[in-house]
Structure formats: structure tokens, C-alpha cells
Design a protein around this motif. Sequence first.
Motif, PDB file in Angstrom:
ATOM      1  N   ASP A 194       0.842  -1.200   0.000  1.00  0.00           N
ATOM      2  CA  ASP A 194       0.000   0.000   0.000  1.00  0.00           C
ATOM      3  C   ASP A 194       0.874   1.247   0.000  1.00  0.00           C
ATOM      4  O   ASP A 194       1.676   1.454   0.915  1.00  0.00           O
ATOM      5  CB  ASP A 194      -0.908  -0.022   1.234  1.00  0.00           C
TER       6      ASP A 194
ATOM      7  N   TYR B   5      -4.151   4.100  10.972  1.00  0.00           N
ATOM      8  CA  TYR B   5      -3.999   2.655  10.811  1.00  0.00           C
ATOM      9  C   TYR B   5      -4.204   1.920  12.139  1.00  0.00           C
ATOM     10  O   TYR B   5      -3.754   0.785  12.293  1.00  0.00           O
ATOM     11  CB  TYR B   5      -2.620   2.329  10.237  1.00  0.00           C
TER      12      TYR B   5
ATOM     13  N   GLU C 238       0.516   3.373   3.223  1.00  0.00           N
ATOM     14  CA  GLU C 238       1.197   2.809   4.384  1.00  0.00           C
ATOM     15  C   GLU C 238       2.707   2.974   4.259  1.00  0.00           C
ATOM     16  O   GLU C 238       3.392   3.259   5.247  1.00  0.00           O
ATOM     17  CB  GLU C 238       0.830   1.335   4.523  1.00  0.00           C
TER      18      GLU C 238
ATOM     19  N   HIS D  87      -1.880  -3.102   8.936  1.00  0.00           N
ATOM     20  CA  HIS D  87      -1.872  -2.997   7.476  1.00  0.00           C
ATOM     21  C   HIS D  87      -3.152  -2.358   6.949  1.00  0.00           C
ATOM     22  O   HIS D  87      -3.131  -1.674   5.923  1.00  0.00           O
ATOM     23  CB  HIS D  87      -1.703  -4.378   6.842  1.00  0.00           C
ATOM     24  N   GLU D  88      -4.275  -2.562   7.643  1.00  0.00           N
ATOM     25  CA  GLU D  88      -5.550  -2.019   7.192  1.00  0.00           C
ATOM     26  C   GLU D  88      -5.846  -0.740   7.947  1.00  0.00           C
ATOM     27  O   GLU D  88      -5.662  -0.671   9.171  1.00  0.00           O
ATOM     28  CB  GLU D  88      -6.691  -3.021   7.410  1.00  0.00           C
TER      29      GLU D  88
END
Length: 432
Positions: free
Chosen positions: A320, A391, A323, A413-414
Amino acid sequence: MTAGQTPLDRHAVPVEGDLSLPKPPGVIRRFWSRHPRLTDVLVAAAFTVPAVGASLLVAWVPDSVRNPDLAPLGAVVYVVGGATLLWRRRHPWAVLVVAWVISLVGVPVWDSVDVTLMAFALYALAVYGSVRAAWIGLAVSALVTAAGSGVVAAIAIESNVPVTAANFSQIGALLIVVLVGINIANRRRYVVALLDRAAQLARERDQTARLAAADERARIAREMHDIVSHGLTVMVTLAEGSAATTTTDPERAVVAMRQVAETGRRALTDMRRMLGLLDDGLPGELGPQPGLEDLAALVERFRGAGLRVTVSAEGIPPADPAEQLTVYRIVQESLTNVLRHAASGANVTVDVRYGTAGVVIGVTNDGPVVAPPLPGRGRGTVGMRERVALYGGTVESGPRPGGGWAVRATLAHEPAPAAAASTTPDESETAR
């Protein structure tokens, strides 16, 4: 709901932003909606003129009623009753009370109960009052009509229509008037509710747009802070080092000043890219945001500024770009704080762990704090907290037991479903 004007009567329909309201159908309907006072005058005239004319006609035809001498008094009473219809929108209950009194007063004049003014008042009460008020008004009006009919029967007035039949027909007419008024009132209230809902949606749309703009400004402010803070800190450090080595090592001073120029150009490029997000009139300045592949170049710039940086990474980096930018900015801000606050030649360790659940970033240094350090207001730490909060992560920073400073940031991560509000940094973090 109080017995007063509705928003449609006051022409106070809420309009927000570019909300476009439909026009009422028909030229005539639009004309009456724009002139409510003229409507009231015509309604009052529609009652007063026939009633007064009938009273005067009775005075000219003595055999039509039992007391023709009272006909002029009845005309005056009807003028008063018609005048009260001018206030039927604001005070429908008062108009109805006057109608009850006039209906009973008119019994000796007309030898019957006249419910015409009562019908006008009940319609106004149903439209401009409430449904409950309309039914209460109808019940009392039925009692008044029955009482008037009882008076007529008591004085034994001869009539071709039985008193009870006339009584029921008058109450039935009043019931029809009330039902029509309630139907029109419900439709008006429904239209007002739709307009209120449309205005509310327009306000929510504008508020959502403003919140989105505020979030975007905050994001750009964080990026600008990281760019300016990093660039100026490196440039100041290199310039001080160049000034200190100008006489002893001129070649090293020249190299440092070239690094100052390169850092300044890179900062300008990054600023132009960020400004391009605000102004579409800057073609050719837009570019991708830095990612994990740019960490090596970032570390080299800090090494050139005098920091001894050691980098270790483990795991598979996230794909991503947002990120990756967050990881890059956290490392950049942490190294910038070391360069700003720690002594020259500090040893810095950057440890990045990429896991299946998220990323853990640790930045530690062993350098003592410079006295006085370069000025700062702690906004970088706040920016890091805001970034990791997107995050669902956290940032911990503070002095190490053996000296130096440590920063540890974790992020998933999400992105988090709802961004957590940034917390106020403590005094030690603000000082850094």
C-alpha cells in the motif's frame, strides 16, 4: 404545533446552499401563495358581503323573520365577525370563539342557527392549528349548534324543516369542512417536512464537504511540516558544520554546502508537489509520494549531515503506497528530531519489522541532548500520532535509561474504521 402560521405561510422555507425548490404548479396558485394577506381579505369579504346583504334584505322584507327590527344589529355583528377572519391564520381559536358567540346572538334575528362563520373558523383551525384542535373545535361547535337549535325550538318558531333535521345537517356540513381542512393541513405539513429534510440533507452535504476539506488540509499540513522540518534541519546542521570546518577543512566545507543546496532543491521539489495538490495550475510538478524504496536515500542524507545511522529491516514490506508513506514519514521525523536535538555524531538505530498484522518501527539514539537544541514545538510527534492513528496504531517516545531517546511506532496494514483523535503530547515529547 401552535395555532400560527406554518413555514409555507410565512415564506420561510429553509434553503441551504444551492438547494433549488420546485415552484408550485399553476400561475394562480403561485399568486395566492405570494399574497396571503390579500387571500385573507377576500375570504373575509366572501363571508361579510353576503351576510350583511342578507341582513339588510331582511330589514326590507318585514314578514321574512319574527324580529325584523334586529336585522341592522345582525348586519353589524356580521361585520365584526367578518373582520375577525383577517386573523384566522394567527389566532384561529379566537375567530372560532367569536363565531360561536355570533351564532347564538343571531338566533333571535334569523330564527335559526347560522353556522357559516363557524365553518370558516373551523377550516382555519384545521389548517393553521392542529388535528386535535380541529376535532375539539368541531365538538364544541356541535354543542353550540344544538344549543342554538334548542333555543329555536323553545321559543316555538314555526319552520318547514324540523329542528333536529336542520341541526344534523348543519353539524354534517361542519364535519365536511373539518375533514377538508385536515386533509389540506396534512398535505401542507408533509410538504414542509420534505423541504426541511431537503435542507437538512443540503446542510449535511456541505458539512461533509467541509470536513473532507479540513481532513485534506490537515493531511497536507502534516506533509508540509515533514518536508520543511526535515529539509531545514538538515540544511541548518550542514551549514553549521560547514562554518566550523571552513578554515580547517575547506574541501569538506564545500561538500557540505553542496549538500545544503541539494537538500534545498529537494525540499523545494517536494513543496511544489504538495502545492500542486492545492492548485491545478502547477503542471509538471506533481509526482509520486516517497515510499520504502526512498528510505535508503533518506538515510544517506542524514548520514551526510553527521548522523551515524544503522538500518535493519525484516519481513515483506507492505504494497500500500499510503502505508509506505506513513512508514517513511515516521522514520524521517524521528531522524529529524535526532538531528535537531541530539549531539553531533550520535549513533542512531532504525529497526523496521514488517509482519503479517502490521509494521513496527523503532528509532533509538545514544546522543545526549544539545543545549540549546534547535527550536521545535512538538508538532512532529503530533503528526506521527495522527498518521499511525489512521492505521489503528500507537506511538511511544521517551528518554532511554542509558541516555538518548527512543521512538516506537506500530500500525496495522488495514486503515482503522474511524481515525482516532490525536492525543496531546506530554511535556517531554513537546520539548523534543
